[in-house]
Enzyme design. Structure first.
Site, short mmCIF file in Angstrom:
data_model
loop_
_atom_site.label_atom_id
_atom_site.label_comp_id
_atom_site.label_asym_id
_atom_site.label_seq_id
_atom_site.Cartn_x
_atom_site.Cartn_y
_atom_site.Cartn_z
N GLU D 72 -33.60 20.03 -4.76
CA GLU D 72 -32.39 19.49 -4.15
C GLU D 72 -31.12 19.96 -4.85
OE1 GLU D 72 -35.11 17.67 -4.76
OE2 GLU D 72 -35.74 17.38 -2.68
N PHE D 98 -33.10 11.12 -1.56
CA PHE D 98 -33.21 12.26 -2.47
C PHE D 98 -31.84 12.80 -2.88
CE2 PHE D 98 -37.06 13.26 0.47
CZ PHE D 98 -37.69 12.10 0.06
N HIS D 140 -37.83 5.54 0.08
CA HIS D 140 -37.62 6.23 1.36
C HIS D 140 -36.94 5.30 2.37
CE1 HIS D 140 -40.50 9.04 -0.36
NE2 HIS D 140 -40.26 9.88 0.63
C1 LIG Z 1 -37.15 14.77 -4.39
C2 LIG Z 1 -37.92 14.82 -3.12
N1 LIG Z 1 -37.73 15.84 -2.27
C3 LIG Z 1 -38.38 15.91 -1.11
C4 LIG Z 1 -39.30 14.95 -0.79
C5 LIG Z 1 -40.03 15.00 0.55
N2 LIG Z 1 -41.41 15.41 0.34
C6 LIG Z 1 -42.39 14.49 0.19
S1 LIG Z 1 -43.85 15.21 -0.17
C7 LIG Z 1 -43.19 16.75 -0.10
C8 LIG Z 1 -44.04 17.93 -0.38
C9 LIG Z 1 -44.59 17.86 -1.75
O1 LIG Z 1 -45.34 18.99 -2.01
P1 LIG Z 1 -46.29 19.04 -3.27
O2 LIG Z 1 -45.51 18.71 -4.50
O3 LIG Z 1 -46.99 20.34 -3.26
O4 LIG Z 1 -47.32 17.83 -3.07
P2 LIG Z 1 -48.37 17.65 -1.88
O5 LIG Z 1 -47.69 16.91 -0.77
O6 LIG Z 1 -48.84 18.98 -1.48
O7 LIG Z 1 -49.46 16.80 -2.46
C10 LIG Z 1 -41.84 16.70 0.20
C11 LIG Z 1 -40.96 17.87 0.35
C12 LIG Z 1 -39.50 13.90 -1.70
N3 LIG Z 1 -40.34 12.92 -1.46
N4 LIG Z 1 -38.81 13.89 -2.87
#
Ligand SMILES: Cc1ncc(C[n+]2csc(CCOP(=O)(O)OP(=O)(O)O)c2C)c(N)n1
Ligand SMILES: Cc1ncc(C[n+]2csc(CCOP(=O)(O)OP(=O)(O)O)c2C)c(N)n1
Ligand SMILES: [Mg+2]
Ligand SMILES: [Mg+2]
Lengths: 322, 347, 322, 347
Positions: D72, D98, D140
């Site tokens: 971000e 976020f 959220h």
């Molecule tokens: C700071 C922040 N940015 C964006 C999000 C939205 N978001 C939730 S899960 C996710 C993907 C996360 O990817 P990863 O770290 O690879 O974990 P996975 O979901 O694959 O287990 C995103 C972008 C968030 N929750 N927090």
């Protein structure tokens, strides 16, 4: 030198935990579709070996931090299926008394913080756990789960570096499932592996087959032992895959069915089952028994959640402050 | 300002000295208290950006005075995590302007962990942060306390003198909630004296241990005509205006230092407003959305019928803090602007 | 293959720029002690070769971002000594019309953003400059100055990774002066060099002698050329030292006088002067002439600043919004 | 809500559709407009967390729809930098929660660059961010618009229907200042319908291009007894209360959607308050220090003598948003709480 293989009883226990997670997630998905569970879901089918292998390498007094995708971590660390299920139902009997919900599952009694749903959020907070254990000379260890996507957050960088310079008893466990939501890792990193980033902090890293619970457990045990011995953090990169969508409404249009099928062939539960059968360490009857137990536990958990009372809004304001 | 209970043995201390004593006493008293931040314990270093921790490493060592990389997220995150494990970190932000680098840890983690855990965990941390314009420009001159006074789960303290600084910091350390603790750069001690308008920046502080409770305002000067609520440097400007208007216009100001912005001691405030019928709020945080708005809004709800005049707020103008001294002075609430507002409501 | 040596005229020009920075800083310190310049100061005596070498490798249309320690960067990029000095005085004729001050020196006309005094702050903002140049196909390049201490900020991580995956025309210039305020680098990093962190992002890095303006200029030219050619970012780590305190009130008790003396022997201005004398490329008379010129420029700048009007507070509210 | 000028050709669009049109039109019109954020343009992906950008990559390609790492600070920093170079980025935050990860870039950089440059640079960026409780828990479900309404140098917009969403987003893109653009999750379209209480979540949107100015409030319902000021979902609850109270108690509410929180259209607000003498402010951001405090504080200064009753604020309770639906519903301003407040001031 081939590392020692865990005892069959241990392996069957790992199998049981993974199966519990898988079937928990399947139930939850169904209950969600039925409208019984509100909100949204981030599920971990396919990734069970990571949660299970890591948590099995931890002691009861050790702690974990988790993410938006915490169900598996919670069950593996010992949150009771009743308390976890009731939390998803938003009930007073949930592990966070219905205040947390799916993305904040946790239970201090078993050493799990409320999961942190801010991507990378746990990666700084976990250093405080490590610092507390170090200052208190308690011999405890903290493990921090996060996805490969989280490694692009500033929090990953600051947390890992701080843990390194302070030689904190922390194990950083990256579940590299290739995608952060819809985004493939190779679009957001020029380096192929997360482990390649550990060198920037003088931290030891290891890439592990995240579909093999025994391999995860072995690597985690080494990392946990090092942390407990005051040798500082390790970064484990567990190569894994989520068999389901990112969240409940995800049609997975950003990845191919061929890729999914390939990974499904490496299902960690099926794999362990085959091994145990081959080794003669367990037979179909044993698996049936485990399956039956797990189903009974989940029947009970759902029943418990359903019949539990809603939280009382009148008590809510008391929860903001100690 | 010594309170009536102030015991015999007192010395005059600066805020920096009083804070140092508070930290040392709490660290001696409780093994779970530790310090964490940038440039706080390095040998031959600064003892924190404003010298508050000078000398403490000699007594407490590097384990309990954790010098960190320049990583505000790690500082705040580590403080949150350690607090969750039962420690009582005092985290240090060199300038409050850098709090924006760890807003997630403060707003999304520290303030919410208790609720998210169903009340099973608490986060007893203190985050100290200096505020105020002192000719350092837009990124080192803010007074961002109002952002935090908007966060349920946090407590927010602003100290203006050594006595309350010490008593409140000790209470903050013992509080089971995350406390943001704001001090004003110009009030630390002798260095700021000239810029602070020649104020005596020391106050009497008892030798003996004492606490001052979070959530309690103090009436710094009694008066029946108008209530002035102000923190930090603005408080002293209000006191100067009060003296001036008493002599020049026979207007008697009651001047209140709220000390805690969250939770607000409305009992003390409204008792005064009900008496005076007039309210002026002064702060160096910017006007729009500043904490003065909350005070005014609550007054307009809870004691509207007591008001005999519009509620006035005197605050930093709604611009980033500019560098040139002539501009900076025009932005922060001046004695002149405060006096004008008070005269207006008393007209 | 020994890289080509710049022409003597170029070298003398580099010498002139470094001397201008050094004497500017010395004047400013004196004027600050005299009470003519308000606020606080972060000065760069000793680090002149980095600003000078990098900015000389840039075109006029290229941009830089800078830090809390921006005086050298500003002068090297072409901010006029008058406008810089007047800014420090807080005058309307300053490069930021007295609104910015020492920590925010900058001038859009010469391609320098107002310096960002949040450590690491420029490291994300600079990616936007790079993105603009890439999207606009302008062929411009952005250089981002920052200290070694800044590399522990999340901003360093996010900025460098984003620049890498987008292959942005950005050069990241780390001035590793061994300390972040009072904190020695080895206390806040287990890796000895900042350059060792570039691999985590698939970025090319180079360690340069930051006391040798020719070496800096050479390395910067390569990095700038790569950026301009669409090959993405480079990280340059320039080993340097600040001869003075972190800010105006720093007694430098955290480092030894021996260490300081060793680094003073490597004074970049003295070094270049010796080389030029040895090579016969310049003589004492030439240096005297440059010194005289520089002094005249600074006399003029101070006089300009002193005699310039204060900003008008009545105009201030107009500056918050466009 | 179509305004009087609404031309003949209109369709009913959801907010998501209206925003998509606004983005597409502005990108077609001006080469300097681009999108940046997480999961916005990936093939087979989501088109942003709430599908606003679905299909846009086909027309505009991956160069102008910049998919980023989960970073971000980089998103906001890149938006600031590109804006400083004359581009007009529309940055995307998946959830407004976020934004705390990039507060430095927004508060210390975006909002201050203009002043720090002496007015020589500007930062024409838009940051879109969804707010609101929707059973996703504490991290959220926030409505953090008030934090930004406190930042001089920013503009803050909250949209509640498709017509104004489109017109305001286009204005925000063309504005030379950084604009924070807040939308409510439950109002995007049909998906939120049930949770939003069965509202029709479409509005008439002209075929032809139009802009709606930043800084202009709209009166959604005229009435002479009490002024209700509300945004997002709370606005619709106010409209429901207004209908209910008109029928049941003969109380006529004037309901105003401020649309822009910074700068605030006090002209429209005070005209109403001067007419009704009563003011109730409703928002889903938490009460203490929320933007309602600023509205109340300014009313208590600028039109105190018009007030016939205390100013009431109905807002989210001062706790983090809890998960359980029964708790979440108790936290956000309900029809019941709004009705109680209105009845109170009209009693
Ligand atoms: C700071 C922040 N940015 C964006 C999000 C939205 N978001 C939730 S899960 C996710 C993907 C996360 O990817 P990863 O770290 O690879 O974990 P996975 O979901 O694959 O287990 C995103 C972008 C968030 N929750 N927090
Ligand atoms: C985010 C942030 N944290 C802390 C500071 C206070 N601070 C100013 S300069 C500095 C040291 C910076 O070290 P380095 O990056 O190595 O740059 P140098 O001063 O050595 O040029 C610190 C801690 C700041 N300005 N911003
Ligand atoms: Mg992932
Ligand atoms: Mg340095």
């Amino acid at each position: 030198m081939r590392p020692e293989r865990p005892q069959p009883t241990v392996l069957l226990e790992l199998y049981r935990t993974m199966l519990l997670i898988r079937r928990f997630e399947e139930r939850v998905y169904f209950l969600f579709l039925e409208g019984e569970i509100p909100g949204t879901l981030h599920q971990c089918q396919g990734q069970e070996a990571v949660a299970t292998g890591v948590c099995d390498a931890l002691e009861a007094g050790d702690w974990i931090t988790s993410t938006h995708r915490p169900h598996g971590h919670a069950l593996a660390k010992g949150v009771s299926p009743r308390a976890a299920m009731a939390e998803l139902y938003g009930k007073e009997t949930g592990c966070c008394r219905g205040r947390g919900g799916s993305m904040h599952l946790g239970d201090p009694d078993v050493g799990m913080l409320p999961a942190i749903a801010i991507v990378g959020g746990g990666n700084t907070v976990v250093t405080g756990l490590g610092l507390a254990f170090k200052l208190g000379r308690t011999g405890q260890v903290a493990a921090c789960f996060f996805g490969e996507g989280a490694t692009n957050e500033g929090a990953f960088h600051e947390g890992l570096n701080f843990a390194a310079v302070q030689q904190l008893p922390v194990v950083f466990v990256c579940e590299n499932n290739l995608y952060g939501a819809s985004t493939p890792w190779e679009r957001v990193s020029l380096v192929p592996s997360v482990a390649a980033r550990a060198g920037a902090y003088g931290v030891t890293a290891q890439v592990v087959d995240g579909m093999d619970v025994v391999a995860v457990r072995r690597a985690a045990s080494t990392a946990v032992a090092a942390a407990r011995a005051g040798q500082g953090p390790t970064l484990l990169e567990c190569a894994t895959y989520r068999f389901v969508g990112h969240s409940r409404s995800d049609a997975r249009g950003y990845r191919s069915r061929v890729e999914e099928d390939e990974w499904r062939l490496r299902d960690p539960i099926v794999g362990l089952r085959h091994q145990l059968l081959e080794e003669g360490a367990a037979d179909e009857a044993a698996f049936d028994a485990v399956g039956g137990e797990v189903d009974a536990v989940l029947d009970d958990a759902v029943e418990f959640a359903r019949s539990s009372p809603d939280p009382d809004p009148a008590e809510l304001l008391a929860d903001a402050y100690a | 300002m010594p309170t009536p209970e102030t015991p015999r043995g007192t010395r005059r201390l600066t805020i920096a000295e009083a804070l140092r004593e508070a930290v040392a006493e709490e660290m001696r008293r409780d093994e779970s208290v530790f310090l964490i931040g940038e440039d706080i314990g390095i040998e031959g270093g600064f003892g924190g950006a404003f010298g508050v921790y000078l000398g403490l490493t000699d007594e407490f060592g590097h384990e309990r005075i954790v010098d960190t990389p320049i990583s505000e997220k790690a500082i705040a995150g580590a403080a949150v995590g350690a607090a969750l494990m039962g420690f009582r970190p005092i985290a240090d932000m060199q300038y409050s302007d850098f709090l924006f680098e760890c807003m997630d840890e403060l707003v999304n983690q520290a303030a919410k962990m208790r609720l998210m855990s169903g009340g099973r965990l608490s986060v007893p941390l203190v985050m100290r942060a200096p505020v105020g314009a002192s000719v350092r420009g837009a990124q080192h001159g803010q007074s961002p306390e109002s952002y935090f006074a908007h966060v349920p789960g946090l407590k927010v303290v602003c100290v203006s003198d050594a006595y309350h600084a010490k008593g409140l910091l000790k209470s903050a350390v013992r509080d089971d909630n995350p406390v943001l603790f704001f001090e004003h750069k110009l009030l630390y001690g002798t260095k700021g004296r000239e810029q602070a308008g020649g104020l005596d920046l020391t106050a009497e502080v008892p030798e003996e241990e004492y606490l001052f409770p979070i959530g309690q305002a103090v009436v710094k000067r009694a008066g029946g005509d108008v209530t002035l609520v102000a923190t930090h440097v603005s408080l002293y400007r209000c006191l100067a205006v009060a003296d001036e208007l008493s002599a020049a216009a026979g207007i008697e100001c009651e001047v209140i230092d709220p000390l805690t912005l969250l939770p607000l001691d409305t009992e003390t405030l409204w008792a005064s407003v009900r008496k005076t019928g007039r309210l002026v709020i002064v702060h160096e945080d910017t006007l729009t959305g500043g904490w003065g708005a909350e005070v005014a809004a609550r007054a307009a709800d809870e004691c509207l019928y007591a008001l005999e005049a519009p509620i006035k707020r005197v605050a930093a103008l709604d611009v980033p803090i500019p560098y040139a001294p002539v501009l900076e002075q025009a932005v922060v609430p001046s004695v002149e602007r405060i006096e004008t507002a008070v005269r207006e409501v008393c007209a």
